[in-house]
Design a protein around this motif. Structure first.
Motif, PDB file in Angstrom:
ATOM      1  N   ILE A 190       0.868  -1.260   0.260  1.00  0.00           N
ATOM      2  CA  ILE A 190      -0.032   0.179  -0.002  1.00  0.00           C
ATOM      3  C   ILE A 190       0.848   1.229   0.018  1.00  0.00           C
ATOM      4  O   ILE A 190       0.684   2.091  -0.803  1.00  0.00           O
ATOM      5  CB  ILE A 190      -0.949  -0.184   1.322  1.00  0.00           C
ATOM      6  CG1 ILE A 190      -1.958  -1.090   0.972  1.00  0.00           C
ATOM      7  CG2 ILE A 190      -1.641   1.159   1.424  1.00  0.00           C
ATOM      8  CD1 ILE A 190      -2.873  -1.344   2.256  1.00  0.00           C
ATOM      9  N   GLN A 191       1.954   1.089   0.713  1.00  0.00           N
ATOM     10  CA  GLN A 191       2.894   2.414   0.965  1.00  0.00           C
ATOM     11  C   GLN A 191       3.653   2.535  -0.597  1.00  0.00           C
ATOM     12  O   GLN A 191       3.608   3.855  -0.804  1.00  0.00           O
ATOM     13  CB  GLN A 191       4.040   2.086   1.844  1.00  0.00           C
ATOM     14  CG  GLN A 191       4.589   3.381   2.410  1.00  0.00           C
ATOM     15  CD  GLN A 191       5.673   3.047   3.397  1.00  0.00           C
ATOM     16  OE1 GLN A 191       6.526   2.175   3.351  1.00  0.00           O
ATOM     17  NE2 GLN A 191       5.162   3.446   4.785  1.00  0.00           N
ATOM     18  N   LYS A 192       3.948   1.765  -1.136  1.00  0.00           N
ATOM     19  CA  LYS A 192       4.468   2.039  -2.475  1.00  0.00           C
ATOM     20  C   LYS A 192       3.473   2.649  -3.527  1.00  0.00           C
ATOM     21  O   LYS A 192       3.690   3.292  -4.314  1.00  0.00           O
ATOM     22  CB  LYS A 192       5.351   0.902  -2.887  1.00  0.00           C
ATOM     23  CG  LYS A 192       6.454   0.640  -2.328  1.00  0.00           C
ATOM     24  CD  LYS A 192       7.357  -0.553  -2.628  1.00  0.00           C
ATOM     25  CE  LYS A 192       8.804  -0.745  -1.922  1.00  0.00           C
ATOM     26  NZ  LYS A 192       9.223  -1.950  -2.160  1.00  0.00           N
TER      27      LYS A 192
ATOM     28  N   GLY B  17       2.776   9.328   8.407  1.00  0.00           N
ATOM     29  CA  GLY B  17       2.304   8.111   8.289  1.00  0.00           C
ATOM     30  C   GLY B  17       3.388   7.229   7.708  1.00  0.00           C
ATOM     31  O   GLY B  17       3.041   6.175   7.023  1.00  0.00           O
ATOM     32  N   CYS B  18       4.619   7.558   7.704  1.00  0.00           N
ATOM     33  CA  CYS B  18       5.728   6.703   7.121  1.00  0.00           C
ATOM     34  C   CYS B  18       7.158   6.886   7.876  1.00  0.00           C
ATOM     35  O   CYS B  18       7.314   7.901   8.183  1.00  0.00           O
ATOM     36  CB  CYS B  18       5.724   7.149   5.485  1.00  0.00           C
ATOM     37  SG  CYS B  18       7.205   6.442   4.933  1.00  0.00           S
ATOM     38  N   GLY B  19       7.670   5.767   8.233  1.00  0.00           N
ATOM     39  CA  GLY B  19       8.727   5.866   8.943  1.00  0.00           C
ATOM     40  C   GLY B  19       9.864   4.743   8.176  1.00  0.00           C
ATOM     41  O   GLY B  19      10.475   4.862   7.462  1.00  0.00           O
ATOM     42  N   CYS B  20       9.905   3.653   9.069  1.00  0.00           N
ATOM     43  CA  CYS B  20      10.905   2.914   8.643  1.00  0.00           C
ATOM     44  C   CYS B  20      10.781   1.957   7.501  1.00  0.00           C
ATOM     45  O   CYS B  20      11.943   1.500   6.898  1.00  0.00           O
ATOM     46  CB  CYS B  20      11.040   1.849  10.120  1.00  0.00           C
ATOM     47  SG  CYS B  20       9.351   0.523  10.124  1.00  0.00           S
ATOM     48  N   ARG B  21       9.672   1.960   7.162  1.00  0.00           N
ATOM     49  CA  ARG B  21       9.253   0.940   5.682  1.00  0.00           C
ATOM     50  C   ARG B  21       9.490  -0.363   6.020  1.00  0.00           C
ATOM     51  O   ARG B  21       9.529  -1.069   5.036  1.00  0.00           O
ATOM     52  CB  ARG B  21       9.901   1.619   4.518  1.00  0.00           C
ATOM     53  CG  ARG B  21       9.568   3.002   4.207  1.00  0.00           C
ATOM     54  CD  ARG B  21      10.208   3.380   3.166  1.00  0.00           C
ATOM     55  NE  ARG B  21       9.908   4.727   2.608  1.00  0.00           N
ATOM     56  CZ  ARG B  21       9.318   4.860   1.455  1.00  0.00           C
ATOM     57  NH1 ARG B  21       8.783   3.896   0.611  1.00  0.00           N
ATOM     58  NH2 ARG B  21       8.616   6.255   1.122  1.00  0.00           N
ATOM     59  N   GLY B  22       9.762  -0.961   7.325  1.00  0.00           N
ATOM     60  CA  GLY B  22      10.239  -2.377   7.575  1.00  0.00           C
ATOM     61  C   GLY B  22       9.356  -2.969   8.519  1.00  0.00           C
ATOM     62  O   GLY B  22       9.491  -4.039   9.183  1.00  0.00           O
ATOM     63  N   GLY B  23       7.895  -2.514   8.957  1.00  0.00           N
ATOM     64  CA  GLY B  23       7.136  -3.041   9.763  1.00  0.00           C
ATOM     65  C   GLY B  23       7.770  -2.973  11.295  1.00  0.00           C
ATOM     66  O   GLY B  23       7.203  -3.631  12.072  1.00  0.00           O
ATOM     67  N   ILE B  24       8.443  -1.884  11.432  1.00  0.00           N
ATOM     68  CA  ILE B  24       8.849  -1.669  13.071  1.00  0.00           C
ATOM     69  C   ILE B  24       8.458  -0.558  13.557  1.00  0.00           C
ATOM     70  O   ILE B  24       7.909  -0.361  14.725  1.00  0.00           O
ATOM     71  CB  ILE B  24      10.545  -1.616  12.929  1.00  0.00           C
ATOM     72  CG1 ILE B  24      11.281  -2.891  12.217  1.00  0.00           C
ATOM     73  CG2 ILE B  24      11.092  -1.507  14.362  1.00  0.00           C
ATOM     74  CD1 ILE B  24      10.855  -4.199  12.931  1.00  0.00           C
ATOM     75  N   CYS B  25       8.329   0.636  13.003  1.00  0.00           N
ATOM     76  CA  CYS B  25       8.044   1.846  13.510  1.00  0.00           C
ATOM     77  C   CYS B  25       6.600   2.076  13.808  1.00  0.00           C
ATOM     78  O   CYS B  25       6.332   2.804  15.024  1.00  0.00           O
ATOM     79  CB  CYS B  25       8.577   2.963  12.935  1.00  0.00           C
ATOM     80  SG  CYS B  25       7.605   3.649  11.269  1.00  0.00           S
ATOM     81  N   GLY B  26       5.616   1.451  13.231  1.00  0.00           N
ATOM     82  CA  GLY B  26       3.995   1.558  13.572  1.00  0.00           C
ATOM     83  C   GLY B  26       3.643   2.851  12.966  1.00  0.00           C
ATOM     84  O   GLY B  26       2.423   3.034  13.386  1.00  0.00           O
TER      85      GLY B  26
ATOM     86  N   GLY C 250      -4.127  -2.703   8.483  1.00  0.00           N
ATOM     87  CA  GLY C 250      -2.801  -3.457   8.259  1.00  0.00           C
ATOM     88  C   GLY C 250      -1.710  -2.090   8.207  1.00  0.00           C
ATOM     89  O   GLY C 250      -2.148  -0.908   8.224  1.00  0.00           O
ATOM     90  N   LEU C 251      -0.418  -2.398   8.077  1.00  0.00           N
ATOM     91  CA  LEU C 251       0.596  -1.429   8.143  1.00  0.00           C
ATOM     92  C   LEU C 251       0.766  -1.458   6.580  1.00  0.00           C
ATOM     93  O   LEU C 251       0.737  -2.433   5.651  1.00  0.00           O
ATOM     94  CB  LEU C 251       1.637  -2.045   8.755  1.00  0.00           C
ATOM     95  CG  LEU C 251       1.864  -2.338  10.166  1.00  0.00           C
ATOM     96  CD1 LEU C 251       3.241  -2.946  10.662  1.00  0.00           C
ATOM     97  CD2 LEU C 251       1.650  -1.136  10.956  1.00  0.00           C
ATOM     98  N   ALA C 252       0.799  -0.146   6.268  1.00  0.00           N
ATOM     99  CA  ALA C 252       0.818   0.108   4.610  1.00  0.00           C
ATOM    100  C   ALA C 252       2.268  -0.314   4.152  1.00  0.00           C
ATOM    101  O   ALA C 252       2.235  -0.640   2.983  1.00  0.00           O
ATOM    102  CB  ALA C 252       0.636   1.632   4.426  1.00  0.00           C
ATOM    103  N   CYS C 253       3.288  -0.360   4.806  1.00  0.00           N
ATOM    104  CA  CYS C 253       4.479  -0.853   4.549  1.00  0.00           C
ATOM    105  C   CYS C 253       4.684  -2.482   4.372  1.00  0.00           C
ATOM    106  O   CYS C 253       5.771  -2.895   3.870  1.00  0.00           O
ATOM    107  CB  CYS C 253       5.700  -0.241   5.171  1.00  0.00           C
ATOM    108  SG  CYS C 253       5.732  -0.958   6.954  1.00  0.00           S
ATOM    109  N   GLN C 254       3.639  -3.258   4.819  1.00  0.00           N
ATOM    110  CA  GLN C 254       3.553  -4.433   4.982  1.00  0.00           C
ATOM    111  C   GLN C 254       2.574  -5.299   4.090  1.00  0.00           C
ATOM    112  O   GLN C 254       2.396  -6.399   4.028  1.00  0.00           O
ATOM    113  CB  GLN C 254       3.703  -5.157   6.353  1.00  0.00           C
ATOM    114  CG  GLN C 254       4.736  -4.602   7.113  1.00  0.00           C
ATOM    115  CD  GLN C 254       6.070  -4.941   6.567  1.00  0.00           C
ATOM    116  OE1 GLN C 254       6.503  -6.385   6.766  1.00  0.00           O
ATOM    117  NE2 GLN C 254       7.006  -4.186   6.250  1.00  0.00           N
TER     118      GLN C 254
HETATM  119  S1  FES Z   1       6.576   2.513   7.907  1.00  0.00           S
HETATM  120 FE1  FES Z   1       7.204   1.791   9.890  1.00  0.00          FE
HETATM  121  S2  FES Z   1       5.835   0.167  10.176  1.00  0.00           S
HETATM  122 FE2  FES Z   1       5.239   0.964   8.290  1.00  0.00          FE
END
Ligand code: FES
Ligand code: SF4
Ligand code: SF4
Length: 260
Positions: free
Chosen positions: A40-42, A54-63, A80-84
């Protein structure tokens, strides 16, 4: 016209021809055709949105990227998490970059690690109706109702342990009919556990003592006198501690090891 088509048509009147390898998604009501393999993020970025919240780590960590979505034929709100989360055809998407949850202010040093403390700071936990919506909403597959139950029982250690994987995305709180802020209850539990219950780490206390007694100063002064290139050589030649090393591991070169 089906119910689904009529809903889609109200929001976007463009023809619904599907491009190969792409799926239609709806971002705040507007249709975009995006590659089907994107998260979703991409997909948001592919559609031209610039993510400044609404975007930080891009890896499912920062929430930071909590997202709600649903499909035209379903009454269910999905989260869901947009990056996952990978896009699916006809997703209606909106992000919740911030959820205004209750956040108690406290001095952890003065608190007792008990259920009474948690209940005093977050009395809303007693309103829990046990619906389990929080658990179903959690993108980290945490038993959120389970850790709230531990908070109600005053089991601070279990609250801390069972909530350890929480990324504080806020999705549980956004769906809770009792207006609880589960992730803030959880972090209070982990702070109480870390400050008042878990035994102090002896090796850490010893390391701090060594620093205060200036045991590393001589080595640091030697390193400070070296050139950047020499420092790089030393760094590259360092013996790296194996991932699964046990407590007794020491490097072969003990020249810079300070014994207890
Ligand atoms: S950007 Fe950090 S959890 Fe999705
Ligand atoms: S969503 Fe709220 S009321 Fe429902 S089980 Fe979770 S904490 Fe309790
Ligand atoms: S417990 Fe709540 S805030 Fe923590 S990861 Fe799960 S849904 Fe997000």
């Amino acid at each position: 016209m089906s119910k689904k088509e009529s809903r889609v048509g109200k929001l976007d009147s463009r023809p619904k021809k599907k491009e190969a390898g792409k799926v239609p998604i709806f971002i705040m009501g507007k249709r975009y055709d995006v590659p089907e393999s994107l998260t979703i993020q991409k997909a948001l970025e592919y559609a031209g949105y610039q993510l400044v919240r609404g975007c930080g780590c891009r890896g499912g960590i920062c929430g930071a990227c909590g997202t709600v979505y649903r499909f035209p034929d379903s009454y269910r709100i999905e989260v869901g998490l947009a990056c996952q989360t990978v896009v699916q055809p006809d997703m209606y998407i909106a992000q919740i970059p911030f959820f205004p949850g209750n956040k108690a202010v406290y001095d952890i040093e003065t608190l007792q690690p008990t259920g009474a403390t948690i209940g005093a700071l977050y009395p809303e936990i007693f309103k829990c109706v046990g619906c389990g919506t929080c658990t179903r909403s959690c993108p980290m597959d945490i038993d959120v109702l389970g850790y709230i139950s531990k908070a109600l029982q005053g089991n601070v250690a279990a609250l801390a342990e069972n909530s350890f994987d929480c990324v504080m995305c806020g999705l549980c709180a956004s769906r809770c009919p009792a207006e609880e802020v589960q992730y803030n209850v959880a972090i209070l539990g982990r702070r109480l556990y870390a400050r008042h219950i878990v035994p102090r780490a002896k090796h850490l206390a010893k390391a701090v003592e060594n620093i205060e007694n200036k045991k590393f100063d001589k080595t640091l002064m030697e390193l400070k006198r070296l050139s950047v290139d020499d420092l790089k050589k030393i760094y590259k030649a360092l013996e790296v501690e194996p991932d699964m090393a046990d407590e007794s591991w020491v490097p072969k070169n003990k020249a810079h090891v300070v014994e207890d």
